[in-house]
Design an enzyme around this catalytic site. Sequence first.
Site, PDB file in Angstrom:
ATOM      1  N   ASP A  67      -0.629  34.381  12.082  1.00  0.00           N
ATOM      2  CA  ASP A  67      -1.541  35.286  12.138  1.00  0.00           C
ATOM      3  C   ASP A  67      -1.334  36.636  11.860  1.00  0.00           C
ATOM      4  O   ASP A  67       0.132  36.928  11.747  1.00  0.00           O
ATOM      5  CB  ASP A  67      -2.188  35.217  13.524  1.00  0.00           C
ATOM      6  CG  ASP A  67      -1.009  35.045  14.778  1.00  0.00           C
ATOM      7  OD1 ASP A  67      -0.076  35.609  14.581  1.00  0.00           O
ATOM      8  OD2 ASP A  67      -1.435  34.669  15.734  1.00  0.00           O
ATOM      9  N   ASP A 138      -4.883  32.899  28.122  1.00  0.00           N
ATOM     10  CA  ASP A 138      -6.209  32.496  28.234  1.00  0.00           C
ATOM     11  C   ASP A 138      -6.113  30.775  27.525  1.00  0.00           C
ATOM     12  O   ASP A 138      -7.101  30.324  27.321  1.00  0.00           O
ATOM     13  CB  ASP A 138      -7.088  33.197  27.419  1.00  0.00           C
ATOM     14  CG  ASP A 138      -6.869  33.374  26.137  1.00  0.00           C
ATOM     15  OD1 ASP A 138      -5.939  33.012  25.575  1.00  0.00           O
ATOM     16  OD2 ASP A 138      -7.669  34.266  25.273  1.00  0.00           O
ATOM     17  N   HIS A 140      -4.806  30.387  24.378  1.00  0.00           N
ATOM     18  CA  HIS A 140      -4.790  30.249  22.799  1.00  0.00           C
ATOM     19  C   HIS A 140      -3.762  29.842  22.102  1.00  0.00           C
ATOM     20  O   HIS A 140      -2.569  30.450  22.740  1.00  0.00           O
ATOM     21  CB  HIS A 140      -5.478  31.698  22.460  1.00  0.00           C
ATOM     22  CG  HIS A 140      -4.478  32.802  22.462  1.00  0.00           C
ATOM     23  ND1 HIS A 140      -5.110  34.082  22.743  1.00  0.00           N
ATOM     24  CD2 HIS A 140      -3.102  33.044  22.201  1.00  0.00           C
ATOM     25  CE1 HIS A 140      -3.591  34.947  22.622  1.00  0.00           C
ATOM     26  NE2 HIS A 140      -2.772  34.259  22.367  1.00  0.00           N
ATOM     27  N   GLU A 145      -8.985  31.797  20.037  1.00  0.00           N
ATOM     28  CA  GLU A 145      -9.226  32.052  21.230  1.00  0.00           C
ATOM     29  C   GLU A 145     -10.086  31.028  22.106  1.00  0.00           C
ATOM     30  O   GLU A 145     -10.678  30.045  21.251  1.00  0.00           O
ATOM     31  CB  GLU A 145     -10.015  33.220  21.381  1.00  0.00           C
ATOM     32  CG  GLU A 145      -9.360  34.656  20.857  1.00  0.00           C
ATOM     33  CD  GLU A 145      -8.456  35.095  21.754  1.00  0.00           C
ATOM     34  OE1 GLU A 145      -7.956  34.286  22.836  1.00  0.00           O
ATOM     35  OE2 GLU A 145      -8.205  36.457  22.040  1.00  0.00           O
TER      36      GLU A 145
HETATM   37  P1  PGA Z   1       3.398  36.502  24.058  1.00  0.00           P
HETATM   38  O1  PGA Z   1       2.101  36.049  23.334  1.00  0.00           O
HETATM   39  O2  PGA Z   1       4.537  35.823  23.455  1.00  0.00           O
HETATM   40  O3  PGA Z   1       3.511  38.067  23.604  1.00  0.00           O
HETATM   41  O4  PGA Z   1       3.246  36.293  25.328  1.00  0.00           O
HETATM   42  C1  PGA Z   1       1.800  34.716  23.067  1.00  0.00           C
HETATM   43  C2  PGA Z   1       0.365  34.380  22.396  1.00  0.00           C
HETATM   44  O5  PGA Z   1      -0.472  35.168  22.770  1.00  0.00           O
HETATM   45  O6  PGA Z   1       0.421  33.514  21.753  1.00  0.00           O
END
Ligand code: PGA
Length: 262
Positions: A67, A138, A140, A145
């Site tokens: 992404d 959450d 995702h 999302e």
């Molecule tokens: P993070 O994010 O590794 O910074 O905790 C993980 C994600 O949002 O997939």
Amino acid sequence: MEVIIQNDPEAASALSARRIAQIVHAKPNAVLGLATGSTPLRLYKELIRLHREEGLDFSQVTSFNLDEYLGLAPGHPASYRYFMREHFFQHINIAPERTFVPSGLVAGPDIAKYCAEYEEEIRKVGGIDLQILGIGSDGHIGFNEPSSSLASRTRIKTLTQRTRQDNTPFFDNPDDVPHHVITMGVGTIMEAREIHLLAFGDKKAEAIAAAVEGPITANVPASVLQMHRTARLFADEGAASQLARQEYYRWVFDNKPAWQAF
Ligand code: PGA
């Protein structure tokens, strides 16, 4: 899903790295799906160490990132292209032209066409052999999302406020976190031949319990990994702390036949 619980993020990341090294040794032109954020940093450090000290060769590898934030140029310090260069690409011998990160600079009606082309690039090299994932608090994966179609393809998404909040540490000002992103879809991710989901810390415990032991639901996009034939979770004790079957997962891992260990 194979659940691998290690005492700390370093040990969990090292195991994932060892498996990735196996894949690249067996197939020097392997296609890796890469992730950003704080979670894969230790994994990249270990892969860099394997490159420097044990000759792990990325010269024929192709990579696709999950992404990118829309509106951020590749040189923006919070862009994922910048992140990948800083934390991984510049430290290994991967060919820059074989590192794909969605562009943050496409706009308007061009986005759908651009996303279809990104998918086409993945197809052209034969698909992704190994996809690395983090998980949002959450649930995702990528930037898919909650409520994302479990069949979705690469497309534009609008971030939840919670994700924008979680990502503020990477920006000077909370208002600077973009609202829109391009992300591989859940369906795109599911086509990878093998998936490593990495999760560290108590903050991820609830999302991990829902993803691994809860129902498969678009409300927790990571739960779709239960439908993948070769998905592995590499978690530390914190992220695993709300799993009901922790002891069982540890027992299984500790009692693998020697030929299955990696
Ligand atoms: P993070 O994010 O590794 O910074 O905790 C993980 C994600 O949002 O997939």
